[in-house]
Design a protein around this motif. Structure first.
Motif, PDB file in Angstrom:
ATOM      1  N   SER A 101       5.639   0.836  -9.545  1.00 46.15           N
ATOM      2  CA  SER A 101       6.164   0.524 -11.014  1.00 46.15           C
ATOM      3  C   SER A 101       7.481  -0.240 -11.079  1.00 46.15           C
ATOM      4  O   SER A 101       8.001  -1.142 -11.834  1.00 46.15           O
ATOM      5  CB  SER A 101       5.894   1.753 -11.937  1.00 46.15           C
ATOM      6  OG  SER A 101       4.776   2.077 -12.058  1.00 46.15           O
ATOM      7  N   ASN A 136      -2.944   2.278 -14.977  1.00 46.19           N
ATOM      8  CA  ASN A 136      -3.209   3.481 -15.238  1.00 46.19           C
ATOM      9  C   ASN A 136      -2.069   4.307 -15.995  1.00 46.19           C
ATOM     10  O   ASN A 136      -2.044   5.292 -16.499  1.00 46.19           O
ATOM     11  CB  ASN A 136      -3.430   4.485 -13.956  1.00 46.19           C
ATOM     12  CG  ASN A 136      -4.682   4.120 -13.299  1.00 46.19           C
ATOM     13  OD1 ASN A 136      -5.668   3.605 -13.903  1.00 46.19           O
ATOM     14  ND2 ASN A 136      -4.473   4.176 -12.157  1.00 46.19           N
ATOM     15  N   GLN A 137      -0.891   3.545 -16.035  1.00 47.78           N
ATOM     16  CA  GLN A 137       0.256   3.745 -17.089  1.00 47.78           C
ATOM     17  C   GLN A 137       0.135   3.210 -18.495  1.00 47.78           C
ATOM     18  O   GLN A 137      -0.278   2.116 -18.931  1.00 47.78           O
ATOM     19  CB  GLN A 137       1.442   2.910 -16.471  1.00 47.78           C
ATOM     20  CG  GLN A 137       1.663   3.046 -15.082  1.00 47.78           C
ATOM     21  CD  GLN A 137       2.081   4.349 -14.620  1.00 47.78           C
ATOM     22  OE1 GLN A 137       2.696   5.119 -15.309  1.00 47.78           O
ATOM     23  NE2 GLN A 137       1.491   4.853 -13.604  1.00 47.78           N
ATOM     24  N   SER A 160      -0.332  -4.649  -9.401  1.00 47.35           N
ATOM     25  CA  SER A 160      -1.166  -3.411  -8.705  1.00 47.35           C
ATOM     26  C   SER A 160      -2.078  -2.974  -9.712  1.00 47.35           C
ATOM     27  O   SER A 160      -1.927  -2.716 -10.781  1.00 47.35           O
ATOM     28  CB  SER A 160      -0.251  -2.613  -8.243  1.00 47.35           C
ATOM     29  OG  SER A 160      -1.054  -1.426  -7.802  1.00 47.35           O
ATOM     30  N   PRO A 161      -3.423  -2.764  -9.537  1.00 47.42           N
ATOM     31  CA  PRO A 161      -4.119  -1.915 -10.094  1.00 47.42           C
ATOM     32  C   PRO A 161      -3.637  -0.683 -10.658  1.00 47.42           C
ATOM     33  O   PRO A 161      -4.161  -0.351 -11.740  1.00 47.42           O
ATOM     34  CB  PRO A 161      -5.775  -1.724  -9.412  1.00 47.42           C
ATOM     35  CG  PRO A 161      -5.341  -2.740  -8.194  1.00 47.42           C
ATOM     36  CD  PRO A 161      -3.974  -2.837  -7.951  1.00 47.42           C
ATOM     37  N   LYS A 162      -2.815  -0.043 -10.181  1.00 52.97           N
ATOM     38  CA  LYS A 162      -2.240   1.360 -10.461  1.00 52.97           C
ATOM     39  C   LYS A 162      -1.459   1.126 -11.819  1.00 52.97           C
ATOM     40  O   LYS A 162      -1.543   1.980 -12.679  1.00 52.97           O
ATOM     41  CB  LYS A 162      -1.608   2.004  -9.294  1.00 52.97           C
ATOM     42  CG  LYS A 162      -2.387   2.355  -8.229  1.00 52.97           C
ATOM     43  CD  LYS A 162      -1.300   3.031  -7.296  1.00 52.97           C
ATOM     44  CE  LYS A 162      -2.330   3.707  -5.937  1.00 52.97           C
ATOM     45  NZ  LYS A 162      -3.257   4.493  -6.404  1.00 52.97           N
ATOM     46  N   GLU A 163      -1.211  -0.197 -11.997  1.00 56.99           N
ATOM     47  CA  GLU A 163      -0.073  -0.435 -13.200  1.00 56.99           C
ATOM     48  C   GLU A 163      -1.065  -0.210 -14.521  1.00 56.99           C
ATOM     49  O   GLU A 163      -0.393   0.410 -15.299  1.00 56.99           O
ATOM     50  CB  GLU A 163       0.291  -1.584 -13.303  1.00 56.99           C
ATOM     51  CG  GLU A 163       1.340  -2.036 -12.108  1.00 56.99           C
ATOM     52  CD  GLU A 163       2.658  -1.406 -12.572  1.00 56.99           C
ATOM     53  OE1 GLU A 163       2.810  -0.629 -13.678  1.00 56.99           O
ATOM     54  OE2 GLU A 163       3.839  -1.433 -11.678  1.00 56.99           O
ATOM     55  N   ASP A 221     -11.185   3.517 -13.388  1.00 59.08           N
ATOM     56  CA  ASP A 221     -11.775   4.550 -13.819  1.00 59.08           C
ATOM     57  C   ASP A 221     -12.072   5.080 -15.376  1.00 59.08           C
ATOM     58  O   ASP A 221     -12.883   5.449 -15.739  1.00 59.08           O
ATOM     59  CB  ASP A 221     -10.801   5.976 -13.244  1.00 59.08           C
ATOM     60  CG  ASP A 221     -10.527   5.878 -11.673  1.00 59.08           C
ATOM     61  OD1 ASP A 221     -11.739   5.580 -11.069  1.00 59.08           O
ATOM     62  OD2 ASP A 221      -9.498   6.121 -11.386  1.00 59.08           O
ATOM     63  N   GLU A 234       2.257   1.793  -3.504  1.00 64.85           N
ATOM     64  CA  GLU A 234       1.275   2.511  -4.344  1.00 64.85           C
ATOM     65  C   GLU A 234       1.244   3.703  -4.037  1.00 64.85           C
ATOM     66  O   GLU A 234       1.054   4.684  -4.894  1.00 64.85           O
ATOM     67  CB  GLU A 234       0.079   1.447  -4.229  1.00 64.85           C
ATOM     68  CG  GLU A 234       0.108   0.218  -4.732  1.00 64.85           C
ATOM     69  CD  GLU A 234      -1.356  -0.364  -4.724  1.00 64.85           C
ATOM     70  OE1 GLU A 234      -1.509  -1.575  -5.334  1.00 64.85           O
ATOM     71  OE2 GLU A 234      -2.068  -0.012  -3.883  1.00 64.85           O
ATOM     72  N   GLU A 235       0.947   4.046  -2.922  1.00 63.94           N
ATOM     73  CA  GLU A 235       0.974   5.692  -2.529  1.00 63.94           C
ATOM     74  C   GLU A 235       2.180   6.379  -2.771  1.00 63.94           C
ATOM     75  O   GLU A 235       1.847   7.661  -3.377  1.00 63.94           O
ATOM     76  CB  GLU A 235       0.638   5.918  -0.821  1.00 63.94           C
ATOM     77  CG  GLU A 235      -0.816   4.914  -0.373  1.00 63.94           C
ATOM     78  CD  GLU A 235      -1.002   5.181   1.074  1.00 63.94           C
ATOM     79  OE1 GLU A 235      -0.137   5.664   1.589  1.00 63.94           O
ATOM     80  OE2 GLU A 235      -2.002   4.411   1.300  1.00 63.94           O
ATOM     81  N   ASP A 253       0.790  -1.285  -0.233  1.00 63.30           N
ATOM     82  CA  ASP A 253      -0.074   0.016  -0.027  1.00 63.30           C
ATOM     83  C   ASP A 253       1.025   1.142  -0.087  1.00 63.30           C
ATOM     84  O   ASP A 253       0.553   2.038  -0.633  1.00 63.30           O
ATOM     85  CB  ASP A 253      -0.883  -0.108   1.418  1.00 63.30           C
ATOM     86  CG  ASP A 253      -2.047  -0.945   1.061  1.00 63.30           C
ATOM     87  OD1 ASP A 253      -2.119  -1.406  -0.012  1.00 63.30           O
ATOM     88  OD2 ASP A 253      -2.612  -1.448   2.145  1.00 63.30           O
ATOM     89  N   GLY A 261       4.265   5.977  -4.985  1.00 62.87           N
ATOM     90  CA  GLY A 261       4.653   5.852  -6.453  1.00 62.87           C
ATOM     91  C   GLY A 261       5.725   4.767  -6.761  1.00 62.87           C
ATOM     92  O   GLY A 261       6.625   4.908  -7.975  1.00 62.87           O
TER      93      GLY A 261
END
Length: 736
Positions: free
Chosen positions: A525, A562-563, A557-560, A595, A519-520, A516, A522
């Motif tokens: 990645s 977004n790249q 990670s789900p944030k990946e 999103d 992810e927060e 977590d 950065g």
């Protein structure tokens, strides 16, 4: 005589009826010519037969015929409404015969032989009149058809079409008024337009409905609300509709003396289109953009906007505004124990409870997960915020029903007050968040105000982030692998790569303690790239030693997603080691927050096109599962360990597992069961149709060296074909 061109181009049919052959021959010679078809007969009966069977434009008819009188033929033509003209040609000098013939419908009476030279002229006149009659009939028919079409288009139009008199009273309304608003034509005729306009829009309608202009300044696409008729029998769900109105003035031109004209305003013509559904859709989209979809509370964007407004008002009034950062303690336990659906229901109930504690001017928003923020504007003292916090704590003491049981919720609340605790919205939120973590660090279930001393804890967190950054540089990460077993084949078909951090002080840490934060901050990645590089390098080494085709799944990670470069990054690691792309499988959690759904799907589809596999982890724990399978390009689904854990000898197998296995078959997907810990669980899953499994029953996650040994032993067991209890896999625990 010069006949009209269009008349000449159409053949003219002439019938000569006379019992004297010589007379018929003479008349034919006189009348034959271009564009004419001349027929002849010798009796009235024959004439009637010809008139019945075909269209004759003109009949030259003798009175004295051998069978019936020509006058009787004329009467028959009149009675039968036969579309033809008749010229009487007779030697009868009796004036009564001529009068009777003309009354019967004959257009001319020619005496023979004295007036025969007039026949060509009279025939031309008769045919010309006949042509004019036919043209008039066709024009009238076309006008009538055009009028019917126009009436149909107006009456059946999907728009409201109306006309008003100069006083603003309805003179015409189409049928759409009744189907849309409930008003019949008779009800509205003579009534003022104001009777159907919503009271709040009366000022808009004052000039629009009774528009007098007819140029570019005329009313166009004015949005206005129209009232529906109150009628209990219609059971209308709405009291008004939203329409866009366009209208122009109607003017009449009147002739005056001395060639002067007078132009007079005669009323208004208008068209209104129902856009109610479009307005609802627009409002829905606008609402969704600024509100949380689960709780329907304002989201971060709307909260921040209201916070900045409250700060501006506080500067002018000299008062204060407070921000509360609210986190629901022990919420993860609800998700882990009862599933995300019950967790979502709990969040909605908490939101409802919190709203009871607030003033009308306060704003409650959901930040995400189990975090909420509260805005308290127009405060006189900081302790006013404490009153609200205590009300919240008291309200939460009442248990919440969760999965048929009572759940006692607790909350950690941090409070930051403007202007003392920050000059910007972001700073206030950050300080309220720090205060909330202070409460959590002191045992949770309480509230506290932000102080400058709390920055020390924040700095500690920053220090941990720095350690994480250093761990990436110093390669302090390592991978453990948990095997995925094909029970029927008695062999390892895949591995799940699990990240570990060998911290220099705290020892071996699993991802839950630092992902977590990664992810927060950065760093995620960089960590993902390290994992992918290590996995592909390890696969290359294993393949070089003859360990065969083993796929490895990597949690991402789900944030990946977004790249923008996620596809190139993932595929480049596979290509660098010249590996088949399908040896790498990317695992996403089922609650992947997307999103940009279409963008995420496109990236996943490109990964699939490059050969990389996609799997869903923790399948079945949220309501979105089927939507994922329908929209996302998935290869594999993994049955969540919570469902597998419920399989025991004293319980019947979960119907959810039956459903998931059926879904996998229906969609043609690979299926893996997680968390298998007992022989009974393995056998039950295998009998239900799940062949691939992982869990402590087979092996715990092992470092690369140990998993390599496990793989070689698995190959030996598979070659030996060991069987125990009727299942191809040798039941052997590896939980050392």
């Amino acid at each position: 005589m010069n006949l009209p061109k269009e008349w000449i181009e159409q053949p003219q049919h002439i019938l000569i009826v006379d019992d004297e052959p010589l007379m018929r021959s003479s008349l034919r010679q006189l009348l034959e010519g271009a564009g004419r078809v001349v027929s002849e007969c010798a009796s009235g009966g024959e004439a009637i037969g010809i008139l019945k069977s075909g269209e004759i434009d003109l009949v030259l008819l003798d009175i004295n015929l051998p069978d019936i009188s020509g006058l009787e033929v004329v009467e028959w033509i009149k009675m039968g409404k036969i579309p033809t003209s008749v010229i009487m040609v007779s030697a009868n000098d009796c004036i009564d015969s001529a009068i009777r013939a003309m009354r019967g419908g004959a257009v001319e009476f020619v005496r023979k032989p004295t007036e025969l030279e007039d026949i060509p002229y009279k025939v031309d006149n008769a045919l010309h009149r006949r042509h004019l009659e036919r043209s008039h009939f066709m024009i009238a028919a076309r006008l009538e058809q055009s009028e019917r079409l126009h009436r149909f288009l107006v009456e059946k139009a999907p728009d409201l079409i109306y006309t008003l008199d100069p006083n603003g009273c309805f003179t015409f309304t189409n049928e759409r008024f009744q189907s849309l608003l409930g008003y019949s034509r008779d009800e509205l005729k003579g009534r003022s337009y104001t009777s159907i306009v919503h009271e709040e829009d009366a000022h808009l309608a004052t000039f629009a409905f009774v528009e007098r202009r007819r140029d570019h300044r005329a009313t166009t696409n004015l949005e206005i609300r129209l009232k529906c008729k109150v009628d209990p029998q219609r059971h209308l769900e709405r009291q008004h509709v939203v329409a866009i109105l366009s209208a122009i003035g109607i003017y009449e031109t009147r002739e005056k003396k001395r060639d002067l004209q007078s132009i007079t305003y005669a009323g208004t013509y208008g068209v209104a289109r129902d856009i109610t559904e479009r307005k609802i859709a627009e409002e829905t989209i606008s609402f969704q953009a600024l509100h949380d979809q689960l709780t329907l509370l304002p989201n971060r964007t709307l909260f921040k906007d209201r916070l900045e407004l409250a700060m501006a008002q506080a500067r002018r009034s000299g008062k204060m505004a407070a921000v509360m950062f609210f986190d629901l303690d022990r919420f993860k336990r609800v998700n882990d124990t009862h599933g995300h659906a019950e967790g979502d229901e709990l969040l909605k109930k908490v939101a409802q409870r919190l709203q009871r504690c607030l003033r009308a001017t306060d704003t409650l928003a959901r930040q995400g997960g189990d975090e909420f923020t509260l805005l308290l504007p127009d405060l006189v003292h900081p302790q006013d915020a404490a009153v609200i916090a205590e009300k919240i704590m008291e309200e939460l003491k009442v248990p919440f029903p969760v999965a048929g049981q009572d759940f006692c919720a607790m909350a950690s609340i941090g409070i930051a007050v403007f202007p003392g605790d920050g000059e910007s919205a972001d700073q206030l939120l950050k300080h309220a968040d720090i205060a909330m973590y202070e409460v959590k660090g002191n045992g949770k279930n309480g509230y506290t105000f932000f102080t400058s001393d709390m920055n020390a804890c924040y700095q500690e967190r920053i220090g941990l982030e720095n350690e994480l950054r250093q761990a990436i540089r110093n390669s302090e990460f390592e991978l453990h692998y948990q095997p995925q077993i094909s029970v029927s084949g008695s062999r390892v078909v895949g591995l799940e790569a699990l990240l570990r951090w060998r911290h220099p002080v705290h020892g071996l840490l699993n991802p839950t303690s630092f992902i977590d934060m990664a992810e927060e901050s950065g760093f995620i990645s960089e960590i993902t790239d390290w994992v992918l590089a290590e996995v592909c390098s390890q696969l290359d080494r294993w393949r070089g030693t003859g360990l065969g085709d083993i796929r490895v799944s990597v949690n991402v990670s789900p944030k990946e997603f977004n790249q923008n470069n996620v596809v190139d990054r993932f595929s480049s690691h596979v290509a660098r080691h010249n590996l088949p792309a399908d040896v790498l499988e990317v695992e996403i959690t089922e609650n992947l927050p997307v999103d940009d759904v279409s963008g995420i799907i496109d990236k996943m589809r490109m990964l699939r096109e490059k050969g990389i596999r996609i799997s869903i982890d923790d399948f079945g724990t949220r309501y979105s599962s089927l939507n994922y399978l329908r929209r996302f390009p998935i290869n594999t689904i993994k049955i969540d360990r919570s469902f597998v854990h419920d399989i025991s000898e004293d319980k019947t197998s979960s119907p959810i597992i039956h459903a998931i296995i059926g879904i996998a078959r229906g969609f043609g997907l690979n299926l893996v069961a997680e968390g298998v810990e007992t022989s009974y669980q393995m056998r039950t899953l295998y009998q239900l149709g799940c062949d691939e499994m992982q869990g402590y029953f087979f092996s715990k996650p092992l470092p690369a060296a140990e998993i390599e040994k496990f793989l070689r032993e698995s190959i030996s067991r598979s070659s030996a074909g060991a069987v125990e209890g009727g299942l191809p896999y040798q039941n052997q625990r590896r939980c050392a």
